[in-house]
Design a protein around this motif. Structure first.
Motif, PDB file in Angstrom:
ATOM      1  N   ILE A  66       0.847  -1.187   0.000  1.00 37.16           N
ATOM      2  CA  ILE A  66       0.000   0.000   0.000  1.00 37.16           C
ATOM      3  C   ILE A  66       0.883   1.237   0.000  1.00 37.16           C
ATOM      4  CG2 ILE A  66      -0.231  -0.061   2.526  1.00 37.16           C
ATOM      5  CD1 ILE A  66      -3.052   1.137   2.175  1.00 37.16           C
ATOM      6  N   TRP A  67       0.523   2.214  -0.842  1.00 40.08           N
ATOM      7  CA  TRP A  67       1.315   3.436  -0.976  1.00 40.08           C
ATOM      8  C   TRP A  67       0.376   4.638  -0.987  1.00 40.08           C
ATOM      9  CZ3 TRP A  67       6.407   4.546  -0.746  1.00 40.08           C
ATOM     10  CH2 TRP A  67       6.816   5.815  -1.171  1.00 40.08           C
ATOM     11  N   GLN A  68       0.530   5.514  -0.020  1.00 38.08           N
ATOM     12  CA  GLN A  68      -0.304   6.722   0.093  1.00 38.08           C
ATOM     13  C   GLN A  68      -1.794   6.378   0.116  1.00 38.08           C
ATOM     14  OE1 GLN A  68       0.831   9.705   0.597  1.00 38.08           O
ATOM     15  NE2 GLN A  68       2.907   9.804  -0.157  1.00 38.08           N
ATOM     16  N   GLY A  69      -2.135   5.210   0.653  1.00 40.79           N
ATOM     17  CA  GLY A  69      -3.537   4.811   0.741  1.00 40.79           C
ATOM     18  C   GLY A  69      -4.056   4.038  -0.453  1.00 40.79           C
ATOM     19  N   TYR A  70      -3.236   3.881  -1.501  1.00 41.33           N
ATOM     20  CA  TYR A  70      -3.636   3.132  -2.701  1.00 41.33           C
ATOM     21  C   TYR A  70      -3.012   1.739  -2.669  1.00 41.33           C
ATOM     22  CZ  TYR A  70      -5.064   7.638  -4.716  1.00 41.33           C
ATOM     23  OH  TYR A  70      -5.664   8.847  -4.952  1.00 41.33           O
ATOM     24  N   LEU A  71      -3.834   0.717  -2.890  1.00 43.89           N
ATOM     25  CA  LEU A  71      -3.300  -0.639  -2.963  1.00 43.89           C
ATOM     26  C   LEU A  71      -2.656  -0.851  -4.329  1.00 43.89           C
ATOM     27  CD1 LEU A  71      -3.579  -2.932  -0.771  1.00 43.89           C
ATOM     28  CD2 LEU A  71      -5.039  -4.078  -2.409  1.00 43.89           C
ATOM     29  N   ASN A  92     -12.344   2.136  -8.679  1.00 45.87           N
ATOM     30  CA  ASN A  92     -11.904   2.614  -7.366  1.00 45.87           C
ATOM     31  C   ASN A  92     -11.400   1.495  -6.458  1.00 45.87           C
ATOM     32  OD1 ASN A  92     -12.427   5.299  -7.947  1.00 45.87           O
ATOM     33  ND2 ASN A  92     -14.480   5.259  -7.068  1.00 45.87           N
ATOM     34  N   ALA A  93     -11.062   0.337  -7.026  1.00 45.23           N
ATOM     35  CA  ALA A  93     -10.641  -0.801  -6.201  1.00 45.23           C
ATOM     36  C   ALA A  93      -9.408  -0.481  -5.378  1.00 45.23           C
ATOM     37  CB  ALA A  93     -10.377  -2.021  -7.087  1.00 45.23           C
ATOM     38  N   ASP A  94      -8.429   0.237  -5.944  1.00 45.65           N
ATOM     39  CA  ASP A  94      -7.205   0.512  -5.215  1.00 45.65           C
ATOM     40  C   ASP A  94      -7.446   1.374  -3.984  1.00 45.65           C
ATOM     41  OD1 ASP A  94      -7.901   2.660  -6.811  1.00 45.65           O
ATOM     42  OD2 ASP A  94      -5.922   2.967  -7.674  1.00 45.65           O
ATOM     43  N   VAL A  95      -8.370   2.330  -4.083  1.00 48.80           N
ATOM     44  CA  VAL A  95      -8.688   3.198  -2.951  1.00 48.80           C
ATOM     45  C   VAL A  95      -9.559   2.468  -1.933  1.00 48.80           C
ATOM     46  CG1 VAL A  95      -9.953   5.269  -2.248  1.00 48.80           C
ATOM     47  CG2 VAL A  95      -8.446   5.349  -4.215  1.00 48.80           C
TER      48      VAL A  95
END
Length: 679
Positions: A308-313, A325-328
């Protein structure tokens, strides 16, 4: 007066002692009630500590088309507005259905009737939270709506073609609703509720096993069955272990559906569920053991924290679940799970989890101090983290399945584990890009250029037929390598990770075909002009690309159209438009091709222009090996036994294929990892 009270207390105590069965029954009732109350409290979100996360989540509009259980349960955390409830109450039909739901839907993913059950849960949560504040007339309208909606579901007997909804998804959604509304249900409604929960039984493996056992737990609470409650807890915790074919792996990745990395799908559900149960059973006789809690926090800190980076998977961790929006959304799910685990952890571990949560809030200003290189050797997956950027590579081998197509999820993802390389600075570089992609030019992969349909990854011959896949780490650097062998195409691919760049190397690229072969360097949204110099140095969107050796490099910025339904069957048709930047290499056909290029994240145009590549000494990039000296280290990937010649050193014999890091001046191995050869 005191004497009288003491006498009565003593009489009651003697009565209990003389009637042990009554005493045991009362204790069991108290235990079931305690778990039930705790389940309800966690379900309705009685937790002040999560308010900051909820506030951030509430700024993001929830998705309307959802099939991923993680996202569905994330949406259940959103605050419920009176306006939403009024809409549901005022639009329910006399038979208990809603006009906007297609109850005849036959999709295997995103099955529409499940929306009915989600609305029941929302209504019961609102009722439970607001019942003390509502007027009698409002309570009457609300409870009547819930009764109508529940009885419609009980009477219709709707069944999905996908077993998962019938045995897991529906009971998992309605179960908490039954607990919240239990005191208002008639005896017949309770019996019908238990019939719904009876669709779940102990069985299966991995996360499916946990889901099923969790549904049995709810049934046990509805039936006040303490023995079944304990059994359900035992089955749930039986998956908190290492060494099984599916589930948590020794490198802290997660597998399901065979030897397949499932961080964002089943693994995310596993971690979210287990954190829920960790919180649920805390302070009771069913509390997780220290070993079980330690395994879960290790999965979080040694596994998920990396991706996870800066809240994004990381896109490479999503596998087949390429939803909008899956990463968020999955990033938020992870942070909520982390918070739940933090509450039952030792202070030192809790501090690490707290720092992870703080660091991964969207647009966080917290410096990234979690850095390093990690190769998940059981999943053919590498993560590299620096203070300013992150990179990931996803591969496959004859040991590890690359990806899957299930229920029309991931219709075009055949090449997603052929060496996909993503780099992140902000975290949103590939956010919702999938409708516009050329799926044969996923960043980092080498494959045919073609207009034919994307193959099905579930075909028997779709695996990568090589064991030569792996990686090794030394301090904050590492090398990862993959020998690609499928569809009559072969290529040796290697990635060397440093604090400033990723050096990408390819060799012996050839195929038994006349089709053109390409290697994609990157493919992302267009953000501003593309700067180039001599068609060898490029800069775009905080990232530089330097071609050190290749046949032909092509850059394109173009207007693209696409739709989510093209690769995720659950979505409705809707054409979207955007501008995309793509940079890739086109290889020669007459001889085995090769390439060497650099990707420089978190840089500037001037730094790309000034970059001095002379300290990078490539000494091998051929069929047998790839080797490069950077500073004092020689990074080597070997596919056949060979000698590595370093100036000033005797030939270094490497007899086992694998990845190696050698101290160039001393000629000593500082890190070595032979490939895990499948026999």
């Amino acid at each position: 007066m005191k004497t009288t009270i003491h006498y009565l207390y003593l009489s009651l105590l003697l009565c209990l002692l003389s009637n042990p069965s009554l005493n045991a029954q009362e204790a069991i009732h108290d235990s079931v009630s305690l778990i039930k109350r705790s389940y309800i409290d966690v379900t309705v979100g009685k937790d002040k500590g999560k308010e900051v996360l909820l506030k951030r989540l509430s700024t993001i509009p929830p998705e309307k088309e959802v099939s991923d259980q993680n996202v569905i349960e994330l949406q259940q955390l959103y605050p419920i507005s009176p306006k939403e409830i009024e809409q549901l109450v005022s639009t329910i039909r006399t038979d208990g259905s809603w006009e906007d739901i297609n109850y005849a839907d036959t999709k295997r993913s995103g099955w529409e009737p499940k929306k009915h059950t989600e609305r029941i849960l929302k209504l019961t949560k609102y009722y439970y939270q607001k019942r003390q504040a509502l007027k009698p007339s409002e309570i009457s309208r609300l409870t009547n709506t819930i009764h109508q909606a529940m009885n419609f579901w009980f009477s219709q007997g709707l069944v999905c073609k996908n077993w998962w909804y019938n045995q897991i998804g529906i009971p998992r959604t309605l179960g908490p609703a039954f607990l919240l509304f239990e005191n208002e249900m008639s005896e017949q409604e309770k019996q019908n509720a238990i019939k719904v929960m009876n669709k779940s039984a102990f069985g299966m493996t991995g996360q499916n096993k946990v889901w099923l056992a969790g549904n049995v737990l709810i049934r046990a609470l509805l039936e006040n069955d303490w023995e079944l409650t304990k059994k359900a807890r035992e089955v749930i915790t039986s998956e908190i272990t290492l060494g099984q074919k599916e589930g948590i792996k020794a490198d802290w990745s997660f597998h399901q559906h065979g030897a397949q990395q499932q961080f964002g799908n089943y693994g995310m559900s596993f971690l979210c569920n287990m954190s829920f149960y960790s919180e649920l059973f805390a302070g009771t006789s069913l509390v997780f053991s220290k070993e079980q809690q330690s395994i879960l926090t290790s999965l979080l800190l040694e596994g998920y924290q990396w991706i996870i980076w800066q809240g994004y998977l990381d896109v490479n961790g999503l596998n087949r679940q390429l939803f909008r929006n899956a990463d968020v959304d999955k990033g938020f799910s992870l942070l909520f799970a982390a918070y739940s685990l933090m509450k039952s952890s030792e202070p030192e571990v809790a501090d690490k989890i707290k720092e992870m949560i703080r660091r991964n809030s969207i647009a966080s200003q917290t410096p990234n101090t979690f850095t390093g290189n990690k190769h998940f050797w059981e999943s053919d997956y590498t993560i590299h983290r620096t203070p300013k950027w992150m990179a990931s590579v996803r591969m496959a081998s004859n040991r590890v399945i690359g990806t899957e197509l299930v229920n029309e999820d991931n219709l075009k993802g055949y090449y997603m584990a052929d060496g996909a390389l993503y780099t992140y600075v902000r975290g949103d570089e590939y956010h919702n890009i999938f409708p516009f992609w050329d799926w044969r030019k996923i960043p980092g992969i080498t494959t045919y250029e073609s207009n034919t349909p994307i193959p099905n990854p579930n075909r028997a011959n779709s695996r990568n037929h090589s064991s030569c896949v792996g990686g090794v780490t030394y301090k904050n650097t590492g090398i990862t390598a993959m020998q690609l062998k499928r569809n009559k195409l072969e290529a040796n691919k290697a990635w060397i990770f440093t604090d400033d760049y990723v050096l990408c190397m390819g060799s012996d690229i050839h195929a038994d075909s006349t089709a053109t072969i390409t290697t994609s360097i990157d493919q992302r949204f267009s953000k501003g002009k593309v700067w180039s110099e001599d068609n060898k140095r490029f800069f775009h969107d905080n990232t530089g690309y330097i071609i050190l050796q290749a046949d032909t490099c092509i850059t394109i910025t173009e207007h693209k159209e696409g739709q989510w339904k093209d690769f995720m069957g659950m979505y409705k048709p809707e054409i979207l438009k955007s501008n995309l930047f793509s940079i890739y290499l086109k290889h020669r056909k007459d001889v085995p091709a090769s390439y060497i290029y650099l990707t420089l994240p978190a840089t500037t145009q001037q730094k790309v222009h000034d970059f001095d590549s002379k300290p990078i000494h490539v000494i091998r990039n051929d069929k047998e090996a790839q080797a490069v000296i950077i500073k004092d280290l020689c990074y080597v990937s070997v596919y056949h036994p060979t000698d590595i010649l370093i100036e000033g050193q005797n030939p270094i014999v490497i007899s086992e294929p694998g990845t190696y890091i050698i101290h160039a001046k001393e000629g000593q191995f500082v890190a070595a990892k032979p490939f895990a050869i499948k026999k």
